[in-house]
Design a protein around this motif. Structure first.
Motif, PDB file in Angstrom:
ATOM      1  N   PHE A  66     -41.147  22.186   9.097  1.00  0.00           N
ATOM      2  CA  PHE A  66     -41.940  22.540   7.920  1.00  0.00           C
ATOM      3  C   PHE A  66     -41.781  24.019   7.581  1.00  0.00           C
ATOM      4  N   TYR A  67     -41.960  24.889   8.577  1.00  0.00           N
ATOM      5  CA  TYR A  67     -41.896  26.328   8.309  1.00  0.00           C
ATOM      6  C   TYR A  67     -40.491  26.787   7.908  1.00  0.00           C
ATOM      7  N   LYS A  68     -39.473  26.147   8.441  1.00  0.00           N
ATOM      8  CA  LYS A  68     -38.103  26.460   8.024  1.00  0.00           C
ATOM      9  C   LYS A  68     -37.943  26.085   6.550  1.00  0.00           C
ATOM     10  N   THR A  69     -38.471  24.940   6.180  1.00  0.00           N
ATOM     11  CA  THR A  69     -38.392  24.490   4.791  1.00  0.00           C
ATOM     12  C   THR A  69     -39.158  25.432   3.873  1.00  0.00           C
ATOM     13  N   LEU A  70     -40.376  25.783   4.271  1.00  0.00           N
ATOM     14  CA  LEU A  70     -41.213  26.644   3.436  1.00  0.00           C
ATOM     15  C   LEU A  70     -40.554  28.004   3.211  1.00  0.00           C
ATOM     16  N   SER A  71     -39.889  28.512   4.207  1.00  0.00           N
ATOM     17  CA  SER A  71     -39.268  29.835   4.070  1.00  0.00           C
ATOM     18  C   SER A  71     -37.900  29.780   3.389  1.00  0.00           C
ATOM     19  N   SER A  72     -37.389  28.582   3.184  1.00  0.00           N
ATOM     20  CA  SER A  72     -36.064  28.451   2.562  1.00  0.00           C
ATOM     21  C   SER A  72     -36.173  28.539   1.042  1.00  0.00           C
ATOM     22  N   GLY A  73     -35.055  28.723   0.431  1.00  0.00           N
ATOM     23  CA  GLY A  73     -34.973  28.661  -1.019  1.00  0.00           C
ATOM     24  C   GLY A  73     -34.204  27.421  -1.440  1.00  0.00           C
ATOM     25  N   ASP A  74     -34.240  26.394  -0.612  1.00  0.00           N
ATOM     26  CA  ASP A  74     -33.439  25.191  -0.804  1.00  0.00           C
ATOM     27  C   ASP A  74     -34.302  24.077  -1.390  1.00  0.00           C
ATOM     28  N   GLU A  75     -34.123  23.825  -2.677  1.00  0.00           N
ATOM     29  CA  GLU A  75     -34.921  22.818  -3.368  1.00  0.00           C
ATOM     30  C   GLU A  75     -34.752  21.423  -2.761  1.00  0.00           C
ATOM     31  N   SER A  76     -33.544  21.060  -2.397  1.00  0.00           N
ATOM     32  CA  SER A  76     -33.316  19.721  -1.832  1.00  0.00           C
ATOM     33  C   SER A  76     -34.006  19.586  -0.473  1.00  0.00           C
ATOM     34  N   LEU A  77     -34.036  20.650   0.305  1.00  0.00           N
ATOM     35  CA  LEU A  77     -34.740  20.614   1.590  1.00  0.00           C
ATOM     36  C   LEU A  77     -36.246  20.502   1.368  1.00  0.00           C
ATOM     37  N   ILE A  78     -36.760  21.186   0.371  1.00  0.00           N
ATOM     38  CA  ILE A  78     -38.186  21.082   0.027  1.00  0.00           C
ATOM     39  C   ILE A  78     -38.511  19.651  -0.371  1.00  0.00           C
ATOM     40  N   ASP A  79     -37.667  19.049  -1.209  1.00  0.00           N
ATOM     41  CA  ASP A  79     -37.881  17.660  -1.636  1.00  0.00           C
ATOM     42  C   ASP A  79     -37.838  16.701  -0.447  1.00  0.00           C
ATOM     43  N   LYS A  80     -36.865  16.898   0.439  1.00  0.00           N
ATOM     44  CA  LYS A  80     -36.699  16.017   1.604  1.00  0.00           C
ATOM     45  C   LYS A  80     -37.907  16.122   2.536  1.00  0.00           C
ATOM     46  N   THR A  81     -38.322  17.332   2.837  1.00  0.00           N
ATOM     47  CA  THR A  81     -39.448  17.526   3.755  1.00  0.00           C
ATOM     48  C   THR A  81     -40.741  17.015   3.130  1.00  0.00           C
ATOM     49  N   THR A  82     -40.921  17.239   1.846  1.00  0.00           N
ATOM     50  CA  THR A  82     -42.106  16.722   1.157  1.00  0.00           C
ATOM     51  C   THR A  82     -42.141  15.196   1.235  1.00  0.00           C
ATOM     52  N   ALA A  83     -41.011  14.565   0.997  1.00  0.00           N
ATOM     53  CA  ALA A  83     -40.944  13.095   1.068  1.00  0.00           C
ATOM     54  C   ALA A  83     -41.268  12.601   2.477  1.00  0.00           C
ATOM     55  N   GLU A  84     -40.760  13.298   3.494  1.00  0.00           N
ATOM     56  CA  GLU A  84     -41.055  12.909   4.882  1.00  0.00           C
ATOM     57  C   GLU A  84     -42.543  13.043   5.181  1.00  0.00           C
ATOM     58  N   LEU A  85     -43.149  14.126   4.716  1.00  0.00           N
ATOM     59  CA  LEU A  85     -44.579  14.326   4.938  1.00  0.00           C
ATOM     60  C   LEU A  85     -45.399  13.259   4.217  1.00  0.00           C
ATOM     61  N   GLU A  86     -45.004  12.933   3.000  1.00  0.00           N
ATOM     62  CA  GLU A  86     -45.740  11.933   2.225  1.00  0.00           C
ATOM     63  C   GLU A  86     -45.594  10.534   2.811  1.00  0.00           C
ATOM     64  N   ALA A  87     -44.522  10.303   3.568  1.00  0.00           N
ATOM     65  CA  ALA A  87     -44.310   9.001   4.203  1.00  0.00           C
ATOM     66  C   ALA A  87     -45.158   8.844   5.467  1.00  0.00           C
ATOM     67  N   GLU A  88     -45.647   9.951   5.997  1.00  0.00           N
ATOM     68  CA  GLU A  88     -46.473   9.917   7.203  1.00  0.00           C
ATOM     69  C   GLU A  88     -47.914   9.568   6.852  1.00  0.00           C
ATOM     70  N   LYS A  89     -48.673   9.316   7.883  1.00  0.00           N
ATOM     71  CA  LYS A  89     -50.102   9.075   7.717  1.00  0.00           C
ATOM     72  C   LYS A  89     -50.727  10.311   7.069  1.00  0.00           C
ATOM     73  N   SER A  90     -51.589  10.090   6.102  1.00  0.00           N
ATOM     74  CA  SER A  90     -52.219  11.194   5.393  1.00  0.00           C
ATOM     75  C   SER A  90     -53.244  11.881   6.298  1.00  0.00           C
ATOM     76  N   THR A  91     -52.984  13.132   6.603  1.00  0.00           N
ATOM     77  CA  THR A  91     -53.902  13.944   7.395  1.00  0.00           C
ATOM     78  C   THR A  91     -54.152  15.232   6.631  1.00  0.00           C
ATOM     79  N   SER A  92     -55.140  15.961   7.055  1.00  0.00           N
ATOM     80  CA  SER A  92     -55.440  17.239   6.430  1.00  0.00           C
ATOM     81  C   SER A  92     -54.228  18.165   6.519  1.00  0.00           C
ATOM     82  N   ARG A  93     -53.595  18.194   7.687  1.00  0.00           N
ATOM     83  CA  ARG A  93     -52.423  19.049   7.882  1.00  0.00           C
ATOM     84  C   ARG A  93     -51.295  18.649   6.929  1.00  0.00           C
ATOM     85  N   ASN A  94     -51.027  17.363   6.819  1.00  0.00           N
ATOM     86  CA  ASN A  94     -49.970  16.907   5.911  1.00  0.00           C
ATOM     87  C   ASN A  94     -50.293  17.282   4.468  1.00  0.00           C
TER      88      ASN A  94
END
Length: 160
Positions: free
Chosen positions: A28-56
């Motif tokens: 997550f932190y690598k993604t947040l610090s990157s300027g890579d839109e596709s990585l942001i999209d990929k990580t967001t999709a992975e997080l959204e596929a997980e169980k919804s938690t406050s952290r997610n």
């Protein structure tokens, strides 16, 4: 005795599977610090596929705000940013002592365009992060320390 052992083994495997299903903080932190839109999209999709938690929710909100920088058109950028901000503010309101969420907001506030006026809690968030730094998860501590190396708001000496 065998039944109990089997139960504990099954419980252990279930916990391992649950832990593996959650995205690694370092990813997550690598993604947040990157300027890579596709990585942001990929990580967001992975997080959204997980169980919804406050952290997610907080992570998706931060990535959504970061994603706003890639969106075309000022109106759409603002809409995407505000949606992320709304969710992150909700999570901070529900857990005001969560220094990781405060760190997320601090990083976004420091880099948000001034016109958005999303910079009112910089000092408050910095104090929360500095105060709780020693109690943060190691992965979060690492992200905070790395961020502080290049931040104009938070310095490595603040974390001692």
């Amino acid at each position: 005795m065998k039944k109990t052992l089997v139960t504990y083994v099954m419980l252990g495997l279930a916990l391992i599977a649950f832990a593996a299903a959650q995205i690694e903080r370092s990813v997550f932190y690598k993604t947040l610090s990157s300027g890579d839109e596709s990585l942001i999209d990929k990580t967001t999709a992975e997080l959204e596929a997980e169980k919804s938690t406050s952290r997610n929710k907080a992570y998706v909100a931060a990535l959504t705000m970061k994603k706003a920088g890639f969106v075309k058109g000022a109106g759409e950028k603002l809409k995407v940013f505000k949606e992320g901000a709304r969710v992150l503010e909700q999570e901070i309101k529900s857990q005001p002592d969560n220094a990781e969420y405060r760190f997320l907001r601090l990083t976004i506030q420091e880099h948000a365009p001034k016109i958005l006026k999303y910079n009112k809690q910089i000092d408050e968030d910095k104090r929360a992060v500095v105060t709780a730094y020693s109690k943060l998860q190691p992965g979060v501590q690492s992200a905070v320390a790395d961020y502080a190396k290049n931040s104009k708001v938070l310095s490595p000496s603040d974390l001692k």
